[in-house]
Design a protein around this motif. Structure first.
Motif, PDB file in Angstrom:
ATOM      1  N   GLU A  11      12.860  24.181 -10.091  1.00 42.29           N
ATOM      2  CA  GLU A  11      11.491  24.127  -9.696  1.00 42.29           C
ATOM      3  C   GLU A  11      10.574  24.466 -10.152  1.00 42.29           C
ATOM      4  O   GLU A  11       9.776  23.968 -10.324  1.00 42.29           O
ATOM      5  N   SER A  12      10.975  25.790 -11.188  1.00 43.94           N
ATOM      6  CA  SER A  12       9.324  26.419 -12.096  1.00 43.94           C
ATOM      7  C   SER A  12       9.985  26.267 -12.913  1.00 43.94           C
ATOM      8  O   SER A  12       8.400  26.271 -13.748  1.00 43.94           O
ATOM      9  N   TYR A  72       1.225  21.387 -16.173  1.00 46.22           N
ATOM     10  CA  TYR A  72       0.793  21.372 -15.307  1.00 46.22           C
ATOM     11  C   TYR A  72      -0.282  20.824 -14.021  1.00 46.22           C
ATOM     12  O   TYR A  72      -0.854  19.150 -14.968  1.00 46.22           O
ATOM     13  N   PRO A  73      -0.148  20.133 -12.930  1.00 44.85           N
ATOM     14  CA  PRO A  73      -0.922  19.187 -12.753  1.00 44.85           C
ATOM     15  C   PRO A  73      -2.432  18.874 -12.756  1.00 44.85           C
ATOM     16  O   PRO A  73      -2.931  20.314 -12.482  1.00 44.85           O
ATOM     17  N   GLY A  74      -3.312  17.960 -12.965  1.00 45.88           N
ATOM     18  CA  GLY A  74      -4.448  18.010 -13.171  1.00 45.88           C
ATOM     19  C   GLY A  74      -5.004  17.047 -14.036  1.00 45.88           C
ATOM     20  O   GLY A  74      -3.981  15.997 -14.816  1.00 45.88           O
ATOM     21  N   LYS A  75      -6.430  16.633 -14.633  1.00 49.29           N
ATOM     22  CA  LYS A  75      -6.891  15.231 -15.231  1.00 49.29           C
ATOM     23  C   LYS A  75      -7.962  16.113 -15.937  1.00 49.29           C
ATOM     24  O   LYS A  75      -8.535  17.612 -15.985  1.00 49.29           O
ATOM     25  N   ILE A  76      -8.490  15.551 -16.797  1.00 49.42           N
ATOM     26  CA  ILE A  76      -9.723  15.535 -17.912  1.00 49.42           C
ATOM     27  C   ILE A  76     -10.253  14.364 -17.628  1.00 49.42           C
ATOM     28  O   ILE A  76      -9.873  13.444 -18.270  1.00 49.42           O
ATOM     29  N   GLY A  77     -11.193  13.978 -17.190  1.00 47.89           N
ATOM     30  CA  GLY A  77     -12.438  13.155 -17.100  1.00 47.89           C
ATOM     31  C   GLY A  77     -11.256  12.417 -15.980  1.00 47.89           C
ATOM     32  O   GLY A  77     -10.913  13.480 -14.608  1.00 47.89           O
ATOM     33  N   ASN A  78     -10.822  11.098 -16.285  1.00 46.96           N
ATOM     34  CA  ASN A  78      -9.850  10.230 -15.072  1.00 46.96           C
ATOM     35  C   ASN A  78      -8.317  10.390 -15.795  1.00 46.96           C
ATOM     36  O   ASN A  78      -7.459   9.878 -15.179  1.00 46.96           O
ATOM     37  N   ARG A 101      11.820  17.954 -11.779  1.00 47.10           N
ATOM     38  CA  ARG A 101      10.893  17.685 -11.071  1.00 47.10           C
ATOM     39  C   ARG A 101       9.785  16.771 -11.205  1.00 47.10           C
ATOM     40  O   ARG A 101       9.024  16.465 -12.351  1.00 47.10           O
ATOM     41  N   GLY A 102       9.378  16.425 -10.225  1.00 48.04           N
ATOM     42  CA  GLY A 102       7.214  15.718 -10.254  1.00 48.04           C
ATOM     43  C   GLY A 102       7.663  14.575 -10.990  1.00 48.04           C
ATOM     44  O   GLY A 102       8.300  13.651 -10.943  1.00 48.04           O
ATOM     45  N   GLN A 103       6.245  13.905 -11.309  1.00 49.86           N
ATOM     46  CA  GLN A 103       6.464  12.462 -11.639  1.00 49.86           C
ATOM     47  C   GLN A 103       5.622  12.685 -12.256  1.00 49.86           C
ATOM     48  O   GLN A 103       4.118  13.234 -12.854  1.00 49.86           O
ATOM     49  N   GLY A 104       5.974  11.575 -13.013  1.00 54.96           N
ATOM     50  CA  GLY A 104       4.663  11.917 -14.583  1.00 54.96           C
ATOM     51  C   GLY A 104       5.382  10.163 -15.311  1.00 54.96           C
ATOM     52  O   GLY A 104       5.978   9.454 -15.351  1.00 54.96           O
ATOM     53  N   ARG A 105       4.940   9.984 -16.966  1.00 59.33           N
ATOM     54  CA  ARG A 105       4.679   8.980 -17.566  1.00 59.33           C
ATOM     55  C   ARG A 105       5.009  10.312 -19.046  1.00 59.33           C
ATOM     56  O   ARG A 105       4.890  10.677 -19.924  1.00 59.33           O
ATOM     57  N   GLU A 142       2.295  18.095  -8.096  1.00 58.73           N
ATOM     58  CA  GLU A 142       2.698  19.266  -8.331  1.00 58.73           C
ATOM     59  C   GLU A 142       3.238  19.660 -10.197  1.00 58.73           C
ATOM     60  O   GLU A 142       3.128  18.472 -10.435  1.00 58.73           O
ATOM     61  N   LEU A 143       4.102  20.004 -10.072  1.00 60.49           N
ATOM     62  CA  LEU A 143       4.382  20.743 -11.585  1.00 60.49           C
ATOM     63  C   LEU A 143       5.511  19.227 -11.700  1.00 60.49           C
ATOM     64  O   LEU A 143       5.550  18.455 -10.913  1.00 60.49           O
ATOM     65  N   LEU A 144       4.925  18.790 -13.386  1.00 60.48           N
ATOM     66  CA  LEU A 144       6.363  17.867 -13.975  1.00 60.48           C
ATOM     67  C   LEU A 144       7.243  19.394 -14.404  1.00 60.48           C
ATOM     68  O   LEU A 144       6.392  19.693 -15.568  1.00 60.48           O
ATOM     69  N   VAL A 145       8.524  18.843 -14.633  1.00 63.55           N
ATOM     70  CA  VAL A 145       9.275  19.539 -15.171  1.00 63.55           C
ATOM     71  C   VAL A 145      10.066  18.742 -15.570  1.00 63.55           C
ATOM     72  O   VAL A 145      11.040  17.843 -16.035  1.00 63.55           O
ATOM     73  N   PHE A 146      10.453  19.365 -16.940  1.00 65.08           N
ATOM     74  CA  PHE A 146      12.211  17.802 -17.940  1.00 65.08           C
ATOM     75  C   PHE A 146      12.450  18.851 -18.933  1.00 65.08           C
ATOM     76  O   PHE A 146      12.084  20.134 -19.465  1.00 65.08           O
TER      77      PHE A 146
END
Ligand code: M6P
Ligand code: ZN
Length: 185
Positions: A11-12, A72-78, A101-105, A142-146
């Protein structure tokens, strides 16, 4: 040395015992397309973008380095929050990213100039072959954890990616995760 366990919290993303590295916007500002938006975010408190927690393993041939990464979730610009991205100093070494955990690329570019983007989702295990640089983004809310495993003597070469970036950017357009050509390449 003797065999030992670390404990990973899915989770964390904590890995215990581990050595924690924190990267804030000011540490990764050059990696983003919209450097002005990055500067503005630094003025507004310079939030954390990601953390890496390394198991204590000798950085020697034969050993396997392993760590968790928490973006962490977030964006800079888009553009979604991302890791610096690197080639291995020892180009002949591979790596595995196992998403908890989470969704990433995961964007990768080979020394031949090929570029690939893979989805990361709980249960995905991405194989990064030798000679491919790699960077990850959190495209979710949410967080992306790998969890990562790599030859312990692989090393990090950041210079190439810092100078060139990647051929593609992963951005949010109309609320959707979208891969576009990088206008700066
Ligand atoms: C993964 C591994 C680490 C790397 C981290 C953050 O956990 O590949 O070796 O340090 O991602 O990526 P970067 O070093 O490119 O910021
Ligand atoms: Zn690596």
């Amino acid at each position: 040395m003797k065999p030992y366990n670390v404990v990973i919290n899915f989770e964390s993303g904590t890995l215990d015992p581990g050595k924690r590295i924190i990267r804030k916007v000011s540490d990764v500002k050059n990696m983003f397309y919209d450097t002005q938006a990055a500067e503005e975010l630094i003025q507004k408190g310079d939030p954390m973008v990601y953390e890496v927690i390394y198991a204590d393993v000798p950085e020697e041939q034969g050993h396997l380095g392993h760590c968790t990464t928490i973006i962490y979730p977030g964006k800079i610009g888009n553009e979604y929050f991302l890791t610096k991205g690197h080639y291995h100093e020892k180009l002949s070494t591979a790596e595995i990213y196992f998403c908890l955990r989470g969704q990433g690329r995961l964007i990768m570019e080979s020394t031949d100039g090929d570029c690939e983007v893979l989805e990361m989702f709980p249960g995905s295990a991405s194989y990064i072959p030798p000679n491919w640089s790699h960077r990850t983004m959190n495209v979710g809310k949410e967080l992306l954890v790998f969890y990562c495993i790599f030859p312990a003597d692989a090393g990090h070469d950041y210079a190439t990616i810092e100078e060139q970036g990647y051929p593609k950017l992963v951005v949010e357009i109309d609320g959707k995760v979208t891969v576009i050509d990088n206008p700066k390449r």
